[in-house]
Motif scaffolding. Structure first.
Motif, PDB file in Angstrom:
ATOM      1  N   VAL A 257       4.784 -55.711  -8.379  1.00  0.00           N
ATOM      2  CA  VAL A 257       3.707 -56.133  -7.342  1.00  0.00           C
ATOM      3  C   VAL A 257       4.646 -56.639  -6.176  1.00  0.00           C
ATOM      4  CG1 VAL A 257       2.020 -57.664  -6.769  1.00  0.00           C
ATOM      5  CG2 VAL A 257       1.976 -56.430  -8.967  1.00  0.00           C
ATOM      6  N   ALA A 258       5.437 -57.546  -6.300  1.00  0.00           N
ATOM      7  CA  ALA A 258       6.117 -58.214  -5.210  1.00  0.00           C
ATOM      8  C   ALA A 258       7.009 -57.204  -4.264  1.00  0.00           C
ATOM      9  CB  ALA A 258       7.113 -59.160  -5.920  1.00  0.00           C
ATOM     10  N   HIS A 259       7.593 -56.276  -5.033  1.00  0.00           N
ATOM     11  CA  HIS A 259       8.461 -55.262  -4.121  1.00  0.00           C
ATOM     12  C   HIS A 259       7.740 -54.106  -3.654  1.00  0.00           C
ATOM     13  CE1 HIS A 259      11.691 -57.280  -6.456  1.00  0.00           C
ATOM     14  NE2 HIS A 259      12.009 -57.257  -5.292  1.00  0.00           N
ATOM     15  N   ASP A 260       6.034 -54.081  -4.015  1.00  0.00           N
ATOM     16  CA  ASP A 260       5.354 -52.845  -3.780  1.00  0.00           C
ATOM     17  C   ASP A 260       6.021 -51.563  -4.129  1.00  0.00           C
ATOM     18  OD1 ASP A 260       3.164 -51.592  -2.800  1.00  0.00           O
ATOM     19  OD2 ASP A 260       3.789 -51.215  -0.882  1.00  0.00           O
ATOM     20  N   TRP A 261       6.509 -51.727  -5.455  1.00  0.00           N
ATOM     21  CA  TRP A 261       7.357 -50.215  -5.902  1.00  0.00           C
ATOM     22  C   TRP A 261       6.242 -49.753  -7.021  1.00  0.00           C
ATOM     23  CZ3 TRP A 261      13.018 -52.749  -6.477  1.00  0.00           C
ATOM     24  CH2 TRP A 261      13.472 -52.622  -5.129  1.00  0.00           C
TER      25      TRP A 261
ATOM     26  N   THR B 145       8.829 -41.070 -10.861  1.00  0.00           N
ATOM     27  CA  THR B 145       9.035 -41.490  -9.596  1.00  0.00           C
ATOM     28  C   THR B 145       8.864 -42.849  -9.281  1.00  0.00           C
ATOM     29  OG1 THR B 145       6.366 -41.069  -9.274  1.00  0.00           O
ATOM     30  CG2 THR B 145       8.056 -39.217  -8.887  1.00  0.00           C
ATOM     31  N   ARG B 146       9.124 -43.221  -8.105  1.00  0.00           N
ATOM     32  CA  ARG B 146       9.076 -44.575  -7.602  1.00  0.00           C
ATOM     33  C   ARG B 146       8.682 -44.279  -6.113  1.00  0.00           C
ATOM     34  NH1 ARG B 146      13.799 -48.344  -7.419  1.00  0.00           N
ATOM     35  NH2 ARG B 146      14.561 -47.262  -5.548  1.00  0.00           N
ATOM     36  N   ASN B 147       7.538 -44.744  -5.722  1.00  0.00           N
ATOM     37  CA  ASN B 147       6.519 -44.545  -4.394  1.00  0.00           C
ATOM     38  C   ASN B 147       6.792 -42.934  -4.354  1.00  0.00           C
ATOM     39  OD1 ASN B 147       6.020 -47.174  -4.462  1.00  0.00           O
ATOM     40  ND2 ASN B 147       7.500 -47.780  -2.859  1.00  0.00           N
TER      41      ASN B 147
ATOM     42  N   VAL C  79      11.844 -49.719 -16.365  1.00  0.00           N
ATOM     43  CA  VAL C  79      11.788 -48.968 -15.190  1.00  0.00           C
ATOM     44  C   VAL C  79      13.191 -49.095 -14.216  1.00  0.00           C
ATOM     45  CG1 VAL C  79       9.403 -48.737 -14.973  1.00  0.00           C
ATOM     46  CG2 VAL C  79      10.569 -50.516 -13.574  1.00  0.00           C
ATOM     47  N   ARG C  80      13.743 -50.351 -14.443  1.00  0.00           N
ATOM     48  CA  ARG C  80      15.173 -50.501 -13.773  1.00  0.00           C
ATOM     49  C   ARG C  80      16.145 -49.541 -14.564  1.00  0.00           C
ATOM     50  NH1 ARG C  80      14.969 -56.712 -11.741  1.00  0.00           N
ATOM     51  NH2 ARG C  80      13.382 -56.273 -10.109  1.00  0.00           N
ATOM     52  N   VAL C  81      16.145 -49.380 -15.786  1.00  0.00           N
ATOM     53  CA  VAL C  81      16.903 -48.309 -16.373  1.00  0.00           C
ATOM     54  C   VAL C  81      16.608 -46.999 -15.957  1.00  0.00           C
ATOM     55  CG1 VAL C  81      17.637 -47.389 -18.769  1.00  0.00           C
ATOM     56  CG2 VAL C  81      17.107 -49.543 -18.578  1.00  0.00           C
ATOM     57  N   ALA C  82      15.206 -46.615 -15.866  1.00  0.00           N
ATOM     58  CA  ALA C  82      14.782 -45.466 -15.552  1.00  0.00           C
ATOM     59  C   ALA C  82      15.311 -44.908 -14.154  1.00  0.00           C
ATOM     60  CB  ALA C  82      13.249 -45.203 -15.544  1.00  0.00           C
ATOM     61  N   ALA C  83      15.430 -46.072 -13.025  1.00  0.00           N
ATOM     62  CA  ALA C  83      15.814 -45.810 -11.843  1.00  0.00           C
ATOM     63  C   ALA C  83      17.338 -45.869 -11.662  1.00  0.00           C
ATOM     64  CB  ALA C  83      15.087 -46.815 -11.070  1.00  0.00           C
ATOM     65  N   GLY C  84      17.933 -45.971 -12.667  1.00  0.00           N
ATOM     66  CA  GLY C  84      19.468 -46.161 -12.725  1.00  0.00           C
ATOM     67  C   GLY C  84      20.216 -47.547 -12.227  1.00  0.00           C
ATOM     68  N   HIS C  85      19.345 -48.645 -12.083  1.00  0.00           N
ATOM     69  CA  HIS C  85      19.892 -50.023 -11.891  1.00  0.00           C
ATOM     70  C   HIS C  85      20.937 -50.459 -12.914  1.00  0.00           C
ATOM     71  CE1 HIS C  85      17.663 -49.695  -8.224  1.00  0.00           C
ATOM     72  NE2 HIS C  85      16.455 -49.606  -8.715  1.00  0.00           N
TER      73      HIS C  85
END
Length: 274
Positions: free
Chosen positions: A126-130, A141-143, A200-206
């Protein structure tokens, strides 16, 4: 409507439900909402209840015959993975303690279970609107932009996320020993305070991996599908997949490459579920 189209439609409705809940949550940020303690360090706020109502309203309007499994309902703790029909698994605010202190991240987590698998999912930071989203066999996907796990091949090159026990503490010494081993082996450890965000941070590679014990299905279900659709691997600490880590209260999530190396490090935690 064919199966793939049905899953995409479910994902789209879940996205709308998550954004509706996000709008509710933003109205409470920085306020001092009424807080009820469900247990030790386990809270529900007015915002949790209002956000859950927003999610359920959108889902029920679109799918009136689907069942709901949501964190803030009376029978949630007795939930079983065995379900023959369609069931939405909802956490209106994952990271409630973060939210109570106006400290991101906190997220809306929504997943659709059909029988033995999760087929559509959304996690809304919510805070990052992602808005992270996935449908079975459709990628993640992200956004709206595709995401994928990273390619870290060694734990020494990987950032790892975890969550700390906060309800029961009888296994704290074991947990701290494992944490020490992970700290000494990896590039670093982060504790974000919201399992859906960790996944989701694992999913996005962070981050390359995430592990935690004591989780509930609404913490895990949506992030599990998003991670898998992004190329990652999710099991319990013994290596069991499918719905076992979602309902089994132990989660090990990696980019897939790191799974074999991380699993023996978590072996001391196999008998802990708190």
């Amino acid at each position: 409507m064919d199966t793939s189209a049905s899953h995409r439609h479910a994902r789209s409705v879940a996205e709308a439900a998550a954004r509706a809940a996000g709008a509710v949550i933003r109205r409470y940020v920085g306020a001092d909402p009424s807080v009820e303690a469900k247990g030790t360090n386990d809270f529900v706020t007015e915002a949790d209840t209002a956000a859950q109502q927003a999610v359920v309203q959108v889902l029920s309007d679109a799918f009136p015959n689907d069942a709901i499994l949501a964190e803030e309902q009376d029978d949630a703790e007795s939930a079983s993975p065995d379900y023959d029909g369609r069931r939405w698994i909802i956490d209106p605010i994952d990271g409630t303690t973060n939210f109570m202190h106006a400290l991101p991240p906190y997220a809306v987590s929504i997943a659709l279970q059909e029988g033995p698998e999760v087929v559509a999912a959304v996690v809304y930071d919510v805070a990052h609107d992602w808005l992270y989203a996935a449908a079975k066999d459709e990628g993640a996907t992200r956004n709206g932009e595709p995401i994928h796990v990273n390619a870290s091949a060694e734990l020494s090159d990987a950032l790892v996320a975890t969550g700390f026990p906060y309800r029961r503490f009888e296994h704290m010494d074991t947990y701290l020993q494992v944490l020490r081993d992970v700290l000494l082996t990896t590039r670093g450890v982060r504790r974000h305070g919201a399992a859906a965000i960790d996944l989701v941070r694992v999913a996005a590679g962070h981050v390359g991996a995430f592990y935690e014990t004591g989780l509930r299905p609404w913490d895990v279900a949506a992030g599990a599908l998003i991670l898998r659709e992004a190329g990652g691997t999710l099991t319990d600490f013994e290596g069991n997949g499918a719905l076992t880590p979602v309902f089994g209260r132990q989660v090990m999530a990696t980019n897939g490459i790191l799974h074999k190396a991380l699993q023996p490090m978590l072996a001391p935690l196999i008998d802990t579920h708190a």
